[in-house]
Design an enzyme around this catalytic site. Structure first.
Site, PDB file in Angstrom:
ATOM      1  N   SER A   1      53.973  22.536   4.024  1.00  0.00           N
ATOM      2  CA  SER A   1      52.948  21.862   3.124  1.00  0.00           C
ATOM      3  C   SER A   1      51.796  22.971   3.604  1.00  0.00           C
ATOM      4  O   SER A   1      51.191  22.155   4.859  1.00  0.00           O
ATOM      5  CB  SER A   1      52.716  20.583   3.141  1.00  0.00           C
ATOM      6  OG  SER A   1      51.463  20.230   3.166  1.00  0.00           O
TER       7      SER A   1
ATOM      8  N   HIS B   1      54.284  25.217   0.377  1.00  0.00           N
ATOM      9  CA  HIS B   1      54.367  23.597  -1.045  1.00  0.00           C
ATOM     10  C   HIS B   1      52.588  23.717  -1.037  1.00  0.00           C
ATOM     11  O   HIS B   1      51.797  23.535   0.310  1.00  0.00           O
ATOM     12  CB  HIS B   1      54.806  22.426  -0.126  1.00  0.00           C
ATOM     13  CG  HIS B   1      54.694  21.046  -1.030  1.00  0.00           C
ATOM     14  ND1 HIS B   1      55.870  20.730  -1.732  1.00  0.00           N
ATOM     15  CD2 HIS B   1      53.634  20.009  -0.503  1.00  0.00           C
ATOM     16  CE1 HIS B   1      55.264  19.631  -2.344  1.00  0.00           C
ATOM     17  NE2 HIS B   1      54.758  19.379  -0.934  1.00  0.00           N
TER      18      HIS B   1
ATOM     19  N   MET C   1      45.124  17.221  -5.280  1.00  0.00           N
ATOM     20  CA  MET C   1      44.570  15.957  -4.937  1.00  0.00           C
ATOM     21  C   MET C   1      43.730  15.507  -5.867  1.00  0.00           C
ATOM     22  O   MET C   1      43.043  16.425  -6.137  1.00  0.00           O
ATOM     23  CB  MET C   1      44.549  15.496  -3.955  1.00  0.00           C
ATOM     24  CG  MET C   1      46.282  15.474  -2.647  1.00  0.00           C
ATOM     25  SD  MET C   1      45.298  14.628  -1.492  1.00  0.00           S
ATOM     26  CE  MET C   1      46.998  14.722  -0.112  1.00  0.00           C
TER      27      MET C   1
ATOM     28  N   HIS D   1      52.618  20.853  -5.997  1.00  0.00           N
ATOM     29  CA  HIS D   1      52.584  19.275  -6.028  1.00  0.00           C
ATOM     30  C   HIS D   1      51.663  18.627  -6.735  1.00  0.00           C
ATOM     31  O   HIS D   1      50.812  18.928  -5.918  1.00  0.00           O
ATOM     32  CB  HIS D   1      53.339  18.474  -4.702  1.00  0.00           C
ATOM     33  CG  HIS D   1      53.777  17.227  -4.456  1.00  0.00           C
ATOM     34  ND1 HIS D   1      53.370  16.912  -3.427  1.00  0.00           N
ATOM     35  CD2 HIS D   1      53.787  16.165  -5.595  1.00  0.00           C
ATOM     36  CE1 HIS D   1      53.591  15.107  -3.478  1.00  0.00           C
ATOM     37  NE2 HIS D   1      53.744  15.277  -5.065  1.00  0.00           N
TER      38      HIS D   1
ATOM     39  N   MET E   1      59.388  10.893  -2.348  1.00  0.00           N
ATOM     40  CA  MET E   1      57.926  10.743  -1.475  1.00  0.00           C
ATOM     41  C   MET E   1      58.573  10.350  -0.291  1.00  0.00           C
ATOM     42  O   MET E   1      58.904   8.844  -0.633  1.00  0.00           O
ATOM     43  CB  MET E   1      56.969   9.983  -1.750  1.00  0.00           C
ATOM     44  CG  MET E   1      55.766  10.963  -2.851  1.00  0.00           C
ATOM     45  SD  MET E   1      55.909  13.084  -1.969  1.00  0.00           S
ATOM     46  CE  MET E   1      54.380  12.314  -0.936  1.00  0.00           C
TER      47      MET E   1
ATOM     48  N   ASP F   1      59.222  14.821   1.229  1.00  0.00           N
ATOM     49  CA  ASP F   1      57.506  14.846   1.569  1.00  0.00           C
ATOM     50  C   ASP F   1      56.929  13.529   2.374  1.00  0.00           C
ATOM     51  O   ASP F   1      57.189  12.472   1.653  1.00  0.00           O
ATOM     52  CB  ASP F   1      57.519  15.819   0.426  1.00  0.00           C
ATOM     53  CG  ASP F   1      56.228  15.926   0.215  1.00  0.00           C
ATOM     54  OD1 ASP F   1      55.958  16.423   1.612  1.00  0.00           O
ATOM     55  OD2 ASP F   1      55.281  17.135  -0.842  1.00  0.00           O
TER      56      ASP F   1
HETATM   57  C1  DX5 Z   1      51.383  14.055   1.401  1.00  0.00           C
HETATM   58  C2  DX5 Z   1      51.345  15.604   0.731  1.00  0.00           C
HETATM   59  C3  DX5 Z   1      52.787  16.107   1.570  1.00  0.00           C
HETATM   60  C4  DX5 Z   1      51.802  16.065   3.386  1.00  0.00           C
HETATM   61  C5  DX5 Z   1      53.251  16.016   3.891  1.00  0.00           C
HETATM   62  O1  DX5 Z   1      50.631  13.330   0.322  1.00  0.00           O
HETATM   63  O2  DX5 Z   1      52.177  15.260  -0.274  1.00  0.00           O
HETATM   64  O3  DX5 Z   1      52.928  16.711   1.018  1.00  0.00           O
HETATM   65  O4  DX5 Z   1      51.187  17.744   3.382  1.00  0.00           O
HETATM   66  O5  DX5 Z   1      52.253  16.296   5.320  1.00  0.00           O
HETATM   67  P1  DX5 Z   1      53.201  15.496   6.725  1.00  0.00           P
HETATM   68  O6  DX5 Z   1      54.126  16.420   6.444  1.00  0.00           O
HETATM   69  O7  DX5 Z   1      51.859  15.779   7.353  1.00  0.00           O
HETATM   70  O8  DX5 Z   1      53.326  14.700   6.176  1.00  0.00           O
HETATM   71 ZN    ZN Z   2      53.622  17.676  -0.812  1.00  0.00          ZN
END
Ligand code: DX5
Ligand code: ZN
Length: 227
Positions: A7, A32, A36, A65, A136, A174
């Site tokens: 990500s 990824h 947001m 995403h 999630m 994720d």
């Molecule tokens: C969270 C995101 C994830 C995030 C994961 O809202 O959707 O993709 O980047 O990061 P880590 O692996 O650090 O939890």
């Molecule tokens: Zn994500």
């Protein structure tokens, strides 16, 4: 086989192309990209223009995403930008089937995501239409959060639902993924691991990706905290 999707939320946005090339050379399978909107989740990240420029820098599959309200308004722009797989949150889609169909009709892969507290029944009626289900394992919005263990039974339930439907959909997890939590998720049926901080904060990015890939082939690793 487990696919690894770093990500870029945990990358250095001022050196994004460099960081993307680093994970690509290190054996990442997908990239990824966390989108947001400051409404569905309390954070703002990137939009279609950045995805368009990322597309020019990498051959990795772009796994976008969407953590945004009214995703149908922006899906055409992400498709034009070169997104290969677009995942929407079931919580943001009153007309989920229609939204997924928009993506499929454009010839791209469609995914549906569930927050930790959203029941699996939300995706039951579209399971045959999707290429990916995302469970999630943190509340979305930020990288570096702690894995929520109570999601594990949901991962198993989603794997069973996918198997019953006869679809070949991927099951992605994720949030808070590292070697220990990734192993727990894979044991419950996940086959795509998203990892941000575990990969980008590692001294050796390549080793972090190899460690995650080896999870499925590592029966001796005890489930963390569950002995
Ligand atoms: C969270 C995101 C994830 C995030 C994961 O809202 O959707 O993709 O980047 O990061 P880590 O692996 O650090 O939890
Ligand atoms: Zn994500």
């Amino acid at each position: 086989m487990v696919l690894i999707a770093p990500s870029i939320l945990s990358a250095n946005f001022a050196r994004l192309a460099e960081d993307i090339q680093r994970v690509e050379q290190a054996g990442a399978d997908w990239l990824h990209i966390d989108v947001m909107d400051g409404h569905f989740v309390p954070n703002l990240t990137i939009g279609p223009l950045v995805v368009r420029d990322i597309k020019k820098e990498t051959g990795l599959l772009l796994d976008v995403h969407l953590m945004i309200e009214k995703p149908e308004n922006l899906i055409p722009a992400f498709i034009a930008a070169g997104a290969d797989l677009i995942t929407v949150h079931a919580e943001t889609c009153p007309h989920l089937h229609r939204t997924l169909t928009m993506v499929k009709e454009a010839g791209r892969q469609a995914g549906v995501s569930l927050n930790p507290s959203t029941p699996v029944a939300m995706v039951e009626n579209v399971i045959g239409e999707v290429d990916l289900v995302l469970a999630m394992t943190v509340n979305p919005g930020f990288g570096g959060q702690k894995f929520i263990h109570s999601v594990l039974p949901k991962i198993s339930a989603l794997r069973a639902m996918i198997a019953r439907s006869g679809s070949g959909a991927h099951l992605q997890v994720d949030g808070g993924i590292n070697v220990e939590t990734g192993k727990l998720a894979v044991d419950c049926g996940a086959d795509v691991l998203v990892a941000g901080s575990f990969i980008f904060a590692a001294a050796d990015v390549g080793q972090a990706i190899r460690d995650l890939k080896n999870i499925a082939a590592c029966p001796l690793l005890q489930p963390f905290g569950l002995q």
